[in-house]
Design an enzyme around this catalytic site. Sequence first.
Site, PDB file in Angstrom:
ATOM      1  N   THR B 144       0.933  -1.215  -0.063  1.00 50.62           N
ATOM      2  CA  THR B 144       0.111  -0.056   0.016  1.00 50.62           C
ATOM      3  C   THR B 144       0.784   1.193   0.099  1.00 50.62           C
ATOM      4  O   THR B 144       1.908   0.988   0.551  1.00 50.62           O
ATOM      5  CB  THR B 144      -0.842   0.047   1.238  1.00 50.62           C
ATOM      6  OG1 THR B 144      -1.493   1.234   1.556  1.00 50.62           O
ATOM      7  CG2 THR B 144      -0.153  -0.065   2.517  1.00 50.62           C
ATOM      8  N   TYR B 181      -2.065  -0.686  10.602  1.00 49.69           N
ATOM      9  CA  TYR B 181      -2.417  -1.366   9.299  1.00 49.69           C
ATOM     10  C   TYR B 181      -1.197  -1.199   8.408  1.00 49.69           C
ATOM     11  O   TYR B 181      -0.472  -2.041   7.797  1.00 49.69           O
ATOM     12  CB  TYR B 181      -3.521  -1.093   8.597  1.00 49.69           C
ATOM     13  CG  TYR B 181      -3.645  -1.487   7.233  1.00 49.69           C
ATOM     14  CD1 TYR B 181      -3.908  -3.026   6.966  1.00 49.69           C
ATOM     15  CD2 TYR B 181      -3.504  -0.492   6.402  1.00 49.69           C
ATOM     16  CE1 TYR B 181      -3.653  -3.414   5.632  1.00 49.69           C
ATOM     17  CE2 TYR B 181      -3.427  -0.956   4.884  1.00 49.69           C
ATOM     18  CZ  TYR B 181      -3.688  -2.390   4.646  1.00 49.69           C
ATOM     19  OH  TYR B 181      -3.660  -2.638   3.219  1.00 49.69           O
ATOM     20  N   LYS B 185       1.858  -3.765   6.657  1.00 52.06           N
ATOM     21  CA  LYS B 185       2.289  -3.882   5.347  1.00 52.06           C
ATOM     22  C   LYS B 185       3.498  -3.476   4.899  1.00 52.06           C
ATOM     23  O   LYS B 185       4.466  -4.083   4.206  1.00 52.06           O
ATOM     24  CB  LYS B 185       1.323  -3.123   4.528  1.00 52.06           C
ATOM     25  CG  LYS B 185      -0.145  -3.442   4.378  1.00 52.06           C
ATOM     26  CD  LYS B 185      -0.270  -4.816   4.050  1.00 52.06           C
ATOM     27  CE  LYS B 185      -0.081  -5.121   2.442  1.00 52.06           C
ATOM     28  NZ  LYS B 185      -0.451  -6.457   2.069  1.00 52.06           N
TER      29      LYS B 185
END
Lengths: 387, 387
Positions: B144, B181, B185
């Site tokens: 991401t 989060y 990642k």
Amino acid sequence: MRVLVLGGDGYLGWPIALRFSARGAQVCILDNLARRRRQHVAMRDSLISICSAEERISAWTEIGGAPIRLVRDDLTRPGCAPQALRSFGPDVVVHLAAQASAPWAAASVEQAVATFEVNMLASLRVLWAVMEMAPHAHLVKLGTMGEYGRPGIDIAEGPIIVDHRGRRDRLPFPQRPRSLYDLSKRHDADNALFAAEAWGLRLTLLRQSAVFGAGTAETRRDPRLATRFDYDPVFGASLNRFCVQALARGRITIDGDPSAAYPIIGLDDAVRCVELAVDNPPSPGRPRICHQLTDVRPLEDVARLVADAARERGSAVTVHCRGKPGSEPQYAADASALRRLGLTPTPLPAGIASTLDTLVPHLDRVRDHVLDAQLLPAHEPDLTRVT
Amino acid sequence: MRVLVLGGDGYLGWPIALRFSARGAQVCILDNLARRRRQHVAMRDSLISICSAEERISAWTEIGGAPIRLVRDDLTRPGCAPQALRSFGPDVVVHLAAQASAPWAAASVEQAVATFEVNMLASLRVLWAVMEMAPHAHLVKLGTMGEYGRPGIDIAEGPIIVDHRGRRDRLPFPQRPRSLYDLSKRHDADNALFAAEAWGLRLTLLRQSAVFGAGTAETRRDPRLATRFDYDPVFGASLNRFCVQALARGRITIDGDPSAAYPIIGLDDAVRCVELAVDNPPSPGRPRICHQLTDVRPLEDVARLVADAARERGSAVTVHCRGKPGSEPQYAADASALRRLGLTPTPLPAGIASTLDTLVPHLDRVRDHVLDAQLLPAHEPDLTRVT
């Protein structure tokens, strides 16, 4: 002052617990004793015989020390950190609970996963528990200089100014850990920095170089207070191994690149660093990064210092290299924060001399299979390229 | 060509699986169906009704598609990745298996830990299994853009030159993820880059911006082939929510900073990016980073585009802001790698128009409690300071 030492049964954790107890703090040790089990199962026990966790705490009170509380528990267990924080109510949490060996982490996928579980997930539970149960406590977390890798620029103690395509920002130092273990610690450090800023925690991150030495002022007060001393290639620091090789064999063997820079700190200085951090807490939400590093020399120079010191004690010692000199960039790391707080580093030759003197009475415990053990081929070749 | 799609039952994974099947590849989907269960339990089902994994695979063969293999398994299970790789023998592994919601990860310590377990530890098992079972396969991993945070310099697709105290090195872009989060990642991406370099894997890392849209060429071939479309604030992308708000309510609500830059890519373009990556594999041990990003605009401009497109379809739409404009640095990210490989981005207004048109027949399934759901207070305030 109430000090909770996570991983307080370890090589560094136990001397830290004793130091704070000696200073009058109420100390609680939380440890799952995994390191003892792991070394014992591998038949690689500490060179210096160590008492059980309970026995050495009793010995400490016997010689006049304050009682130390011991909690045998595992921080990967969901209830562990919240319960410990609620029941003890610490002012300071010194967090050393980690799987600390890079070769151990690299040996299999299960050990790699276990390393991340302990070094990151358990640690995330600690962060969350501090936020919920002890939001005013000062969390002093131990990291490693390995989190940076080996950049060709000086390693800063905090963010640096980066210019790129005409714009400029102050950004975290660009890190490039070179082993799964170092990655696990870097990930954990970044989680902690995030949590400290987002949740307003008081955090000191101590990034530590290789620790050597065989005791501190407190552990030397009674043989039963000794801290562990590992000399196998998986958990033993190179310098500690060199000391045992010199005394027991008269021959020091350097496994890797002999010209590689080896950043180090003595056990006594490392304990002092934690004291200085605790005595000078940062503001909530403004985490501080300090490098625990008092010396950097090529590995072969360190080996020669050990050989010289052993020769002064009457042993003829030779130094041999298995690896070839590499072409690492010059290693330089800022380590001024702890000096500004008052750290006066022990000169390396003095640290080595004291280590050798402490080891001599224990040489009958040297086991050939431990000293001669080779690292398993790891999935970690040397990395010099950046992609 | 044999393509294994990890997370192939998801919003993006299913259209990717269909695309490769349509191109003549033998496709295997591995998924634990956690996203379906999680959304269903929370009573936040997809706006567009989706068939079961088995049903839509049958529908695909019914309309002439090649059979797709389905493995219902969980990558956190130690045997899962090695077994799947050994039995299927993929040439390409597209890895989208992740817990993909930042608010979900931030809601509790158990959800945070679960996010790291899936996004990092399961992923480490995948890396290890590829190294052992399919060392020549091309691993295409979805990351991401959130891994970078919001730096005040242009985000590069790879390392940058850093000058510091008179020395210079080419180093990884200094990242500063701003949620647990995004941290999960980023950690995972760095593990993969390490593994690719150390073990000589063929790796493409696709760092993706927010994906919007309601289908692709393949999913539109039959109603039973639809991919999920979430519009709750935990799993639904803001742009997808805006579309539902505009059509169902005539009122778009921006929750955060309306001036914040919103990097986006349409579902069709995102699938195309994976195709381009697969068609142009990098060399072993030389991992490649590509940014999946076709547009960056302030969130309120995106909302206005949706309002305009909905008005053209006869709905009166107003835009409201709950948050105040912040003072983020200008957002700029290089996204030229995929364009060089042949990506021709769909213009944003066309993507929005097509999304609205796809949604219209499904508006009777809009549930107020899903559209009106608020995020729980997360332990994630906005961060602008670097420490």
